[in-house]
Design a protein around this motif. Structure first.
Motif, short mmCIF file in Angstrom:
data_model
loop_
_atom_site.label_atom_id
_atom_site.label_comp_id
_atom_site.label_asym_id
_atom_site.label_seq_id
_atom_site.Cartn_x
_atom_site.Cartn_y
_atom_site.Cartn_z
N ASN A 13 12.68 3.23 -11.57
CA ASN A 13 12.42 1.88 -11.04
C ASN A 13 11.33 1.92 -9.98
N ALA A 14 11.40 2.95 -9.13
CA ALA A 14 10.37 3.09 -8.09
C ALA A 14 9.01 3.31 -8.73
N PHE A 15 8.99 4.11 -9.80
CA PHE A 15 7.73 4.36 -10.50
C PHE A 15 7.21 3.09 -11.15
N ALA A 16 8.13 2.29 -11.73
CA ALA A 16 7.71 1.05 -12.38
C ALA A 16 7.17 0.07 -11.36
N LYS A 17 7.82 -0.03 -10.19
CA LYS A 17 7.32 -0.92 -9.15
C LYS A 17 5.94 -0.48 -8.66
N ASP A 18 5.79 0.85 -8.54
CA ASP A 18 4.49 1.38 -8.14
C ASP A 18 3.43 0.99 -9.18
N GLY A 19 3.84 1.04 -10.47
CA GLY A 19 2.91 0.64 -11.53
C GLY A 19 2.51 -0.82 -11.43
N LEU A 20 3.46 -1.68 -11.05
CA LEU A 20 3.13 -3.10 -10.89
C LEU A 20 2.14 -3.32 -9.74
N VAL A 21 2.36 -2.60 -8.66
CA VAL A 21 1.45 -2.72 -7.51
C VAL A 21 0.05 -2.25 -7.92
N ILE A 22 -0.01 -1.12 -8.61
CA ILE A 22 -1.30 -0.58 -9.05
C ILE A 22 -1.96 -1.54 -10.04
N ASP A 23 -1.16 -2.10 -10.95
CA ASP A 23 -1.69 -3.05 -11.93
C ASP A 23 -2.36 -4.23 -11.23
N GLY A 24 -1.71 -4.75 -10.21
CA GLY A 24 -2.29 -5.87 -9.48
C GLY A 24 -3.56 -5.49 -8.75
N ALA A 25 -3.56 -4.29 -8.17
CA ALA A 25 -4.74 -3.85 -7.42
C ALA A 25 -5.90 -3.52 -8.35
N LEU A 26 -5.61 -3.07 -9.59
CA LEU A 26 -6.67 -2.71 -10.53
C LEU A 26 -7.53 -3.91 -10.91
#
Length: 734
Positions: free
Chosen positions: A468-481
């Motif tokens: 879950n932590a990894f998935a949340k990190d992915g969402l943050v990165i997705d938004g920043a990308l």
């Protein structure tokens, strides 16, 4: 008030006119001369006869406009004739008047009887009046006028009753025709629930032969489960404040033939003679219900497999969670994704893809218990819900079920006469450990499924918090990308690749770096997978291609004039129809020779879509671009790809190179890879060279190129230029 009832006006005027004539003759002799008496009697008799005739014609609908124009002239013409007749002998006045009225009444009665049955009673009473008038004219003397008056009055009352009956019957027939013409059933019931009026459509809907059969029945005879108390309560709704009419209800009626009929009931109040009644329309909603059922089906059932869709699944899973919570039980969710399903659609068409989905769904359904739920979540994704599980059993039962599904998928499929192997990746989440609502459980299982895909596909994974932590990190990165390219947050660094024998710098690998304004420096192993999943890797790969080729173009006519640039390419880039064109344009715009560009692929790229990859690589080879297989030796089927894809270069993975000095096994593996590469005419690059000893062993084995920190770390372009100049001077000096 109503044009249709104006016959009453004509008949009333006719009756008044006849009565006025009688008063003039019998009561106005002392006030008027005989001449005026005769004329007024003639005028009133003519007016009465014309009124009766016009009223009759109007009553039966036969009064024409051209006839109406002669009514007034007809009165004066007839009154003139009677006046001259009575002037010669005024004894004829009373019998003559009676005779004229009697003949007119006989004509009116016969006329009414011939027109319609409902006028028969009125016609007979008028013929009796006519016959009595003729009899009176022939036999009654002045001394019998009292008898004549009584007889005439009785017959007048009878004719009035006949008229009332005719008008009421006509109104009733009009009312009956109106309600019978309605396309819906119609009935009127009283406060106690008994039916007073019904139309033929209502009778037909309810399975009766005629509407008369419904009269007197109680509403509870028609509605199943309806009691007398419920009927009484229904009427109480009409006396409530601010009630909106009609009151709408739906019900299922039990018909006499045993069938059931869904109807909509529209109720409105109706007061007659101070009593409250209920007007009810019955609408057959069978077709509407069929459409509603189809809409319900479309909203809840997947049209391809016939399984629940995601909306129905969410509702069902919510129910199962509530049941589990109330009983202290558990349930499990399996998120199943068919691997490489897109290849089936692309290669054989969507009809074949749908056939594969149905076959896969059938296999999974066969493995489940009767109470388990299987749904198609969308595309090639399925979800299994295992409900009502004992405490502590959800995890292992879900894992067993997942293993059974993986085994069932592994047996292969036959689609459109082609044998296909399609594996599945499965993620597992359990209630209450991994979520206490449907959305959270599905999301957790989805995250676990992606972990299974990353593990190599054809695997199962159970959710845990780190995911879950990894998935949340992915969402943050997705938004920043998003928007990072336009914000110039990306840059390239270059790692030298030198000739193992001469030490010359002949190749460099372009490596992408990201310094996010929001997150700071983000490593490639964090943002590249997110870019892959979101599809942004295509735009990012295009930017890398253009920037790397532009940089090589800037190095022209210098120490790096003929250097080959190596860049990594993803599976999504190869699947892009414009990719080969983009490569060609990048070379042309920057004045590069095709041999100066080498594209690095991982084994995962080759696995994803073999037919398409072979076609794209063939077009790239035709351009003269080099193809390199990165991380060789870490995959499952690397050897077969060497013959399938006609590669130019193999890059030996750092995992083998790092132990080459101390591990005989690693040393032997690297030696075998180099020997095989030589036999196939491939160039070999050793990655992760960090010591002089490793470099010496690799050179002795015949490896062509070295890359790693022993040579140089990845550096900006200006630092690489200085490194190349220094290396070139050292090589010349040596």
């Amino acid at each position: 008030m109503q044009r249709k009832e104006r016959h009453a006006l004509f008949w009333g005027l006719g009756q008044l006119s006849v009565m006025a004539g009688g008063l003039v003759w019998f009561k106005a002799g002392h006030a008027l001369s005989l001449q005026w008496q005769l004329y007024l009697c003639a005028f009133f008799l003519s007016g009465g006869m014309v009124g009766y005739w016009a009223g009759t014609q109007f009553f039966i609908g036969r009064l024409k406009k051209r006839q109406a124009r002669w009514l007034v002239p007809g009165i004066f013409i007839a009154s003139g004739m009677f006046y001259f007749l009575w002037w010669f002998n005024n004894n004829w006045l009373v019998p003559g008047s009676a005779t004229a009225l009697g003949l007119l009444m006989l004509w009116i009665g016969a006329r009414l009887i011939s027109v319609h049955d409902r006028y028969r009673l009125l016609g007979l009473t008028l013929m009796l009046r006519g016959g009595f008038n003729l009899l009176s004219a022939a036999s009654l003397g002045p001394e019998m006028y009292g008898v004549w008056f009584v007889g005439t009055s009785v017959l007048k009352v009878a004719s009035m009753l006949g008229l009332i009956y005719a008008v009421q019957d006509e109104i009733q027939q009009r009312y009956a025709r109106t309600i019978d013409s309605l396309s819906h059933g119609f009935l009127i019931r009283d406060r106690r629930g008994h039916i007073h009026v019904a139309n033929e459509r209502c009778a037909k809907l309810l399975g009766f032969h005629t509407a008369q059969e419904l009269i007197g029945l109680h509403s509870s005879d028609l509605l199943p489960g309806l009691t007398h108390e419920m009927v009484d309560r229904y009427f109480e709704r009409f006396s409530a404040v601010d009630v909106q009419y009609p009151i709408t209800d739906t019900a299922v009626l039990n018909l006499r033939n045993g069938n059931q009929l869904p109807v909509e009931l529209l109720g409105s109040p109706y007061i007659e003679r101070g009593q409250l009644y209920c007007l009810v329309q019955l609408l057959d909603i069978s077709e509407r219900k069929k459409k509603d059922d189809l809409l319900y089906q479309a909203a809840r059932v997947d049209p391809v497999t016939g399984l629940f869709n995601r909306h129905a699944l969410s509702a069902r899973l919510t129910q199962e969670i509530a049941k589990a919570a109330s009983k202290g039980r558990e349930c499990a969710v399996l998120f199943i994704d068919l691997d490489k399903f897109k290849r089936v659609n692309d290669s054989f068409g969507h009809a074949a893809g749908d056939e594969l989905l149905r076959t896969a769904a059938g296999r999974m359904q066969h493995l489940l218990r009767p109470d388990d739920v299987l749904a198609r979540f969308g595309g090639d994704e399925f979800i299994v819900v295992l409900p009502d599980l004992a405490r502590g059993s959800a995890g292992w039962m879900a894992a067993d079920c997942a293993n059974d599904i993986l085994a069932a998928m592994a047996s292969g499929f036959e689609v459109s006469y082609h044998a296909l192997r399609v594996t599945a990746s499965i993620g597992i989440a359990c209630y209450p450990q991994h979520g206490d609502d449907s959305d959270t459980l599905i999301r957790s299982a989805d995250i676990a499924m992606y972990e299974a895909k990353k593990a190599g596909r054809g695997e199962q994974r159970t959710f845990h918090d780190a995911m879950n932590a990894f998935a949340k990190d992915g969402l943050v990165i997705d938004g920043a990308l998003r928007g990072a390219i336009e914000a110039n947050e990306f840059y390239l660094v270059y790692q030298p690749i030198t000739n193992a024998h001469t030490g010359q710098l002949t190749k460099v690998e372009a490596l992408l770096r990201w310094n996010s304004s929001l997150l700071g420096p983000v490593s490639p192993d964090r943002f590249i997978p997110v870019a892959e999943d979101s599809g942004m890797i295509i735009a990012l790969g295009t930017w890398v291609l253009e920037q790397a080729c532009r940089q090589v173009g800037a190095w022209k006519k210098g120490v790096l004039d003929d250097v080959t640039i190596s860049i990594n390419v993803s599976a999504r880039q190869l699947a892009d129809p414009q990719f080969v064109t983009l490569v060609s344009q990048a070379l042309i715009h920057n004045g590069l020779s095709p041999h100066q560009l080498e594209l690095e692929l991982t084994e995962r790229v080759l696995i994803d879509d073999t037919a398409n990859v072979q076609a794209v690589l063939g077009r790239l080879r035709a351009l003269g671009v080099g193809i390199s297989l990165d991380d060789f030796g870490t995959g499952y089927s690397s050897l077969s790809y060497l013959t399938q894809f006609h590669l130019n270069t193999l890059k030996i993975d750092r995992a083998f190179v790092m132990d080459i000095e101390h591990s005989e096994r690693s040393n032997s593996l690297v030696h075998a890879i180099i020997a095989m590469g030589h036999s196939l005419g491939l160039q070999l690059v050793a990655e992760g060279v960090e010591t002089g000893g490793q470099a010496a062993i690799l050179e002795k084995m015949g490896c062509h190129y070295l890359q790693g920190y022993h040579i140089a770390k990845p550096v900006p372009p200006e630092d690489l230029l200085r490194f190349a100049s220094h290396l070139s001077g050292a090589v010349r000096t040596g």
